[in-house]
Scaffold this motif. Structure first.
Motif, PDB file in Angstrom:
ATOM      1  N   TYR A  64     -18.887 115.281 -29.252  1.00  0.00           N
ATOM      2  CA  TYR A  64     -19.344 116.484 -28.574  1.00  0.00           C
ATOM      3  C   TYR A  64     -18.174 117.359 -28.111  1.00  0.00           C
TER       4      TYR A  64
ATOM      5  N   LEU B 185     -20.046 111.913 -22.226  1.00  0.00           N
ATOM      6  CA  LEU B 185     -20.690 112.226 -23.500  1.00  0.00           C
ATOM      7  C   LEU B 185     -19.847 111.707 -24.666  1.00  0.00           C
TER       8      LEU B 185
ATOM      9  N   PRO C  68     -18.819 117.962 -18.046  1.00  0.00           N
ATOM     10  CA  PRO C  68     -18.799 116.985 -19.139  1.00  0.00           C
ATOM     11  C   PRO C  68     -17.451 116.275 -19.235  1.00  0.00           C
TER      12      PRO C  68
ATOM     13  N   GLY D 275     -21.812 120.420 -28.787  1.00  0.00           N
ATOM     14  CA  GLY D 275     -21.827 119.722 -27.506  1.00  0.00           C
ATOM     15  C   GLY D 275     -22.234 120.636 -26.368  1.00  0.00           C
TER      16      GLY D 275
END
Length: 307
Positions: A265, A261, A222, A277
């Motif tokens: 998050y 993202l 992420p 998240g």
């Protein structure tokens, strides 16, 4: 002798993860190998419940070095294991590096982990040992907290927040970064980031695992969308992925563009998710793993409950 209560806040989560990786040999396993984004981003219990396999999270504190973790886990991965290498993509990480002092702090109670390091890295660790011992003995005599080489300001990344399996359990509410992102790690993505120095290390490691009969996949981790450099266009990201996956020779189970993202998050870094998240990203990963292994998925994406 320094008792266990005195050292509980030291950077030893790596030891718990290593021991669990060793203890679970022979079981049907999915082994996540990566950096701290893995630690913050994967809820191991949820993955285990969904996929019915033993889950091992081998997520390193990134400053320790991106080659040490490959050395530590290589011998303990076996035929039948499913390995997912999840890595943070940004310029500072796209080269071989190793921090001897931080590594020593993480493994000083396990000679086996020291022995698995390359000869070059063993030499580096031994070179910092005298200063390490001096610092610890001095602090112990003064009845103070043992000093840490690792500069971890947030209280989240301490041994107390890991269970005996090395799974992370600290609840992280919201985004605590003043700007919502870390300006120092803004991510500029381009094929120019791909360096043979590093990809050859990863490729050699992955090839070794495949020869033993393990399945090896790659996953992008992420990334805080606020930290995305304005020049990182979708076209450049696609070209980066093409070059990166070509050089490391590992099938990717996700798309990097899906891993950018919302800042809501994240928690204390551009690659560290908060608990909501992490629930989302874990569900996303389960869907991708199921699709890769079985050709389909019925697992639902989690919708974060954020303010």
């Amino acid at each position: 002798e320094i008792d266990d209560m005195y050292i509980k806040d030291k950077n030893e989560e790596k030891l718990a993860q290593y021991n669990y990786l060793k203890e679970t040999q022979g079981e049907e396993r999915i082994i996540f190998v990566g950096t701290s984004s893995l630690t913050y981003g994967i809820d191991a219990q949820t993955v285990q419940d969904a996929l019915g396999k033993t889950i091992v999270t081998f997520g390193n504190y990134g400053a320790m070095g991106n080659v040490a973790m490959l050395d530590w886990c290589e011998d303990l991965i076996q035929e039948g294991d499913i390995v997912i290498y999840m890595y943070d993509i940004y310029d500072a990480a796209m080269r071989v590096y190793f921090s001897a002092d931080i590594t020593l702090e993480g493994i000083y109670r396990n000679v086996e982990m020291f022995n698995k390091l390359s000869l070059e890295n063993k030499t580096k660790v031994l070179s910092v040992l005298p200063q390490y011992l001096y610092n610890n003995i001095s602090s112990y005599r003064e009845k103070q907290t043992i000093p840490k080489y690792a500069d971890i300001n947030a209280p989240a990344f301490t041994l107390l927040n890991f269970n005996e399996k090395g799974w992370y359990s600290y609840y992280r509410s919201g985004n605590i970064m003043a700007l919502g992102y870390e300006p120092d790690s803004v991510t500029w993505i381009s094929p120019l980031l791909v360096k043979e120095e590093f990809t050859s290390e990863v490729n050699e490691w992955a090839s070794s695992l495949k020869k033993k009969g393990a399945q090896v996949y790659f996953s992008y981790g992420p990334v805080n969308d606020l930290s995305r450099h304005k020049l990182s266009t979708d076209t450049l990201i696609d070209k980066f992925m093409e070059e990166w996956e070509k050089q490391i020779g590992i099938t990717s189970i996700n798309d990097m563009k899906d891993c950018y993202l919302p800042s809501s998050y994240f928690y204390d870094g551009n690659f560290h998710l908060n608990s909501e998240g992490a629930k989302y990203f874990t569900s996303y990963m389960i869907r991708n793993i199921e699709t890769q292994l079985y050709g389909y998925t019925t697992y639902e994406l989690y919708t974060p409950e954020l303010d």
